[in-house]
Design a protein around this motif. Sequence first.
Motif, PDB file in Angstrom:
ATOM      1  N   ALA A 165       2.336   8.666  -5.433  1.00 43.32           N
ATOM      2  CA  ALA A 165       0.599   9.814  -5.394  1.00 43.32           C
ATOM      3  C   ALA A 165       1.261  11.123  -4.760  1.00 43.32           C
ATOM      4  CB  ALA A 165      -0.083   9.730  -4.519  1.00 43.32           C
ATOM      5  N   TRP A 166       2.613  10.781  -3.536  1.00 41.78           N
ATOM      6  CA  TRP A 166       2.566  12.240  -2.987  1.00 41.78           C
ATOM      7  C   TRP A 166       3.448  12.822  -3.857  1.00 41.78           C
ATOM      8  CZ3 TRP A 166      -0.533  14.860   0.389  1.00 41.78           C
ATOM      9  CH2 TRP A 166      -1.340  13.501   1.355  1.00 41.78           C
TER      10      TRP A 166
ATOM     11  N   ALA B 150       0.751  -1.215  -0.217  1.00 41.77           N
ATOM     12  CA  ALA B 150       0.313   0.086   0.564  1.00 41.77           C
ATOM     13  C   ALA B 150       1.145   1.198   0.340  1.00 41.77           C
ATOM     14  CB  ALA B 150      -1.068  -0.280   1.308  1.00 41.77           C
ATOM     15  N   LEU B 151       1.920   1.475   0.694  1.00 40.54           N
ATOM     16  CA  LEU B 151       2.807   1.939   0.492  1.00 40.54           C
ATOM     17  C   LEU B 151       3.417   2.581  -0.849  1.00 40.54           C
ATOM     18  CD1 LEU B 151       4.798   2.137   3.991  1.00 40.54           C
ATOM     19  CD2 LEU B 151       2.858   3.549   3.599  1.00 40.54           C
ATOM     20  N   LEU B 152       3.763   1.875  -1.232  1.00 35.33           N
ATOM     21  CA  LEU B 152       4.720   2.626  -2.624  1.00 35.33           C
ATOM     22  C   LEU B 152       3.629   3.121  -3.614  1.00 35.33           C
ATOM     23  CD1 LEU B 152       5.757  -1.570  -4.110  1.00 35.33           C
ATOM     24  CD2 LEU B 152       6.738   1.084  -3.052  1.00 35.33           C
ATOM     25  N   PRO B 153       2.578   2.465  -3.506  1.00 33.56           N
ATOM     26  CA  PRO B 153       1.568   3.946  -5.238  1.00 33.56           C
ATOM     27  C   PRO B 153       1.740   4.592  -4.080  1.00 33.56           C
ATOM     28  CG  PRO B 153      -0.070   1.861  -4.483  1.00 33.56           C
ATOM     29  CD  PRO B 153       1.509   1.364  -4.105  1.00 33.56           C
ATOM     30  N   MET B 154       1.108   5.089  -2.338  1.00 38.07           N
ATOM     31  CA  MET B 154       0.894   6.175  -1.971  1.00 38.07           C
ATOM     32  C   MET B 154       1.859   7.098  -1.359  1.00 38.07           C
ATOM     33  SD  MET B 154      -2.125   7.008  -0.866  1.00 38.07           S
ATOM     34  CE  MET B 154      -1.735   8.737  -0.156  1.00 38.07           C
ATOM     35  N   ALA B 155       3.009   6.903  -1.731  1.00 38.69           N
ATOM     36  CA  ALA B 155       4.168   7.664  -1.933  1.00 38.69           C
ATOM     37  C   ALA B 155       4.048   7.978  -2.814  1.00 38.69           C
ATOM     38  CB  ALA B 155       5.613   6.298  -1.015  1.00 38.69           C
TER      39      ALA B 155
END
Lengths: 142, 144
Positions: B57-58, B50-55
Amino acid sequence: MEADWIWGLGGGLLIGLGGAVYLLGNGRIMGASGILGGLLDGSGRNTAAERSAFIAGVIGVPLLIGLLTGSTPDTQVTGNAGLLVLAGLLVGVGTRVANGCTSGHGVCGISRLSLRGIAATAVFMLAGILTLAVLRQILGVI
Amino acid sequence: MLRTVLALTAGGLFGAGLMVSGMTDTAKVQGFLDIFGSWDPTLAFVMGGALLPMAFAWRLTEGRKPAAGGSFPSPPSAELDRRLAVGSVLFGIGWGLVGLCPGPAMASLSYNGWQGALFLAAMACGMIAAPKLSRHLDRGAANA
């Protein structure tokens, strides 16, 4: 059982993708407790439509997947009603007082290296670990 | 309209992800927290995924505007207050007791029986009661 981590990783990517759509599309942090809590306590009145749509997706898509595939995951949830009520109350109060849960502080906070997100995640994980250590490993009651 | 469609899409991805990742299986979640028992690492893979796409995206927010208008969240506050500490401790205990947190509690509503519905109802009551405790903690901090 060997494939659990692959499903975990794939599901995690979908979760992160959802967070990315909510952020890049609507400019909002995807926090499950904040989106639901804001609807319930009235603080999110002005954004009620997008909050409701998000929740409809969260509940509706698993329902649809279950109907289409004819199978749903095993949840192994406890049948102890008192425990369910106590845990639900703690999760509801705690996430709103701390202003975030596993998705808002965890996924969205850590990925932007937010100190509050990292600290909150460390604290709620530690509290969960201690709960299991005492109630399962020492007392054997859950 | 665009905001609503995007929110529905984001929620759907989130719900599907929670469902297939194993995060609605309370035994797996408690197994992750039970480090002194038979530890289950699945949740670590979910978080990592989950952290991969979110990082990413930020990163993409820099110098841009949200597709549906408005603005991106302001930079995170670095203030660690008592609400963050007290709330996170209460949440963590509740999470450990049953193995459900708010996202999975909603995602599994259709297949988690009366137990899931009861948990969700109690969680909603807690959320409605929470502002009282928040105000109390804020007052305490102001007097300290």
